[in-house]
Design an enzyme around this catalytic site. Structure first.
Site, PDB file in Angstrom:
ATOM      1  N   LYS A 139      19.698  22.689  17.852  1.00 52.93           N
ATOM      2  CA  LYS A 139      21.074  23.142  17.712  1.00 52.93           C
ATOM      3  C   LYS A 139      21.299  24.342  18.599  1.00 52.93           C
ATOM      4  CE  LYS A 139      20.873  26.740  16.165  1.00 52.93           C
ATOM      5  NZ  LYS A 139      20.146  28.001  16.565  1.00 52.93           N
ATOM      6  N   TYR A 224      25.211  27.982  11.688  1.00 55.13           N
ATOM      7  CA  TYR A 224      24.667  27.733  10.339  1.00 55.13           C
ATOM      8  C   TYR A 224      25.751  27.842   9.271  1.00 55.13           C
ATOM      9  CZ  TYR A 224      19.873  27.622  12.024  1.00 55.13           C
ATOM     10  OH  TYR A 224      18.712  27.263  12.656  1.00 55.13           O
TER      11      TYR A 224
END
Ligand code: NDP
Length: 371
Positions: A139, A224
């Protein structure tokens, strides 16, 4: 809609109607994997980018049953020498950034895990896909939704899986909370708060270079809170608003965000309020509030142990190295089609990138951006 998508939707509906949950995902099966002998297929993985997180993933894979490190792609020959000795990797499974397309002719590697700076992911993932190997990408999957879409489309056309390193989707306490939410334990969800940040050091690192990082804290750590809001609330946002604060314009240059506060609105009426920063400590916290209960997790997305409690008490699920669970889970997904409780595929990565694009647009325009 894809077959996988309609299957997921179907199973999601099943869980909402409380027929009984984990047809989709059984953490028990994963935990059992550590004590039970395993004789099934093993995912043979090459890591691309032998940096700090690659090192962590390699170590975690030592405890995997279903995945094994068998190859290396690196621009630093001295690291290759060390890693080859440490992990007993044959020379024929080692590549650099110029010659790794030849992995196509290597029958001993099933998948490549791309763990390089964000701005390099798109081209590297596309090259791996064209070499006919499954790709796991860290990510953020790319640096904007346009890149993400190209990655998804290329992997689909090449008939290889594209998975994103969303390790929290396998983390036992997180999985438990998602199960509780699906079960209606928190009632009608009203509010999520996500705080994601740390103080970044060395000003010369790639994370502070717009071209390699794609942005700043939002790309690295704010993601996140975006991903967390989505899996905690179980919905996709329909609008965002966002405000940026920059206290150090020398360290955080044009296009590299230091701190962004952002808000997301969801179809049910729930809202999320989040903070993404490279300039504050002790920010790793999720809070979810519904009319029947709450969840508080702190730390919520660090390497763990994750800690948290709900209105029913402490979360007591065991801590297992996230990347071990992730890699075993991804092998299970590839070989058996078993999906984690929240997807980890390219479409999931693309959803976060669309939201990041919208947040940057909201910062720039000062306006609410519809998704
Ligand atoms: P590092 O800088 O520690 O490592 C990146 C590695 O990429 C380098 O060591 C190098 O390996 C390779 N690389 C190739 N080209 C470049 C370049 N131009 N500049 C710098 N490095 C290059 O970064 P991290 O390992 O911390 O992060 C890598 C990726 O992993 C990022 O996308 C990040 O977001 C993600 N990440 C995910 C985490 C998670 O919890 N899921 C945690 C931390 C990071 P080599 O010398 O072998 O070529």
């Amino acid at each position: 809609m894809t077959t996988m998508g309609s299957r997921r939707d179907f199973l999601e509906k099943l869980s909402i109607s409380a027929i009984g949950l984990p047809i989709l995902y059984s953490p028990a099966k994963l935990f059992a994997a550590s004590s039970e002998p395993y004789e099934g297929p093993v995912l043979r993985v090459a890591i691309m980018g032998l940096g700090s997180y690659g090192t962590r993933v390699a170590k975690a894979m030592e405890s995997c049953k279903r995945a094994k490190l068998v190859g290396l792609i690196s621009g630093t020959p001295s690291k290759v020498v060390d890693w080859r000795a440490k992990y007993d990797i044959p020379e024929k499974n080692c590549y650099n950034y110029s010659n790794f397309d030849a992995i196509k002719n290597n029958p001993d590697i099933d998948a490549v895990y791309v763990i390089t700076p964000n701005g390099l992911h798109k081209d590297q993932v596309i090259r791996v896909a064209k070499a006919g190997k499954h790709v796991i990408c860290e990510k953020p999957m790319g640096i904007n939704a346009k890149e993400g879409q190209e990655m998804v489309d290329t992997c689909k056309a090449a008939n290889v899986k594209l998975l994103v390193g969303y390790r929290m989707h396998f983390e036992p306490k997180t999985v438990e909370v998602i199960k509780m939410r699906k079960n209606g334990d928190f009632g009608e969800l009203k509010f999520f708060q996500g705080l994601s940040g740390f103080v970044i050091g060395d000003p010369t690192q790639w994370r502070l270079n717009k071209q390699l990082a794609g942005g700043g804290a939002m790309m690295d750590i704010g993601i996140y809170s975006i991903n967390g809001a989505r899996y905690m609330l179980g919905e996709e946002p329909i609008w965002v608003t966002a405000q940026e604060t920059k206290t150090d314009p020398i360290k955080f240059k044009e296009g590299v965000d230091e701190t962004i506060q952002f808000q997301m609105g969801f179809p049910s009426g729930a809202v999320a309020s989040c903070l993404s920063t490279y300039a504050m400590r002790h920010l790793d916290r999720f809070f979810l509030s519904g009319d029947k209960g709450f969840v508080e997790m702190k730390p919520s997305t660090g390497y763990g142990p994750i800690e948290g409690r709900t209105h029913k008490g402490e979360l007591t699920q065991p801590h297992i190295t996230h990347q071990t669970l992730q890699m075993d889970g991804m092998a299970q997904l590839i070989f058996e089609g078993i999906q984690p409780i929240v997807p980890v595929d390219g479409e999931e990565g693309l959803k976060d990138l669309k939201i990041i694009d919208a947040i940057y647009k909201a910062v720039k325009t000062g306006k609410k951006v519809d998704l």
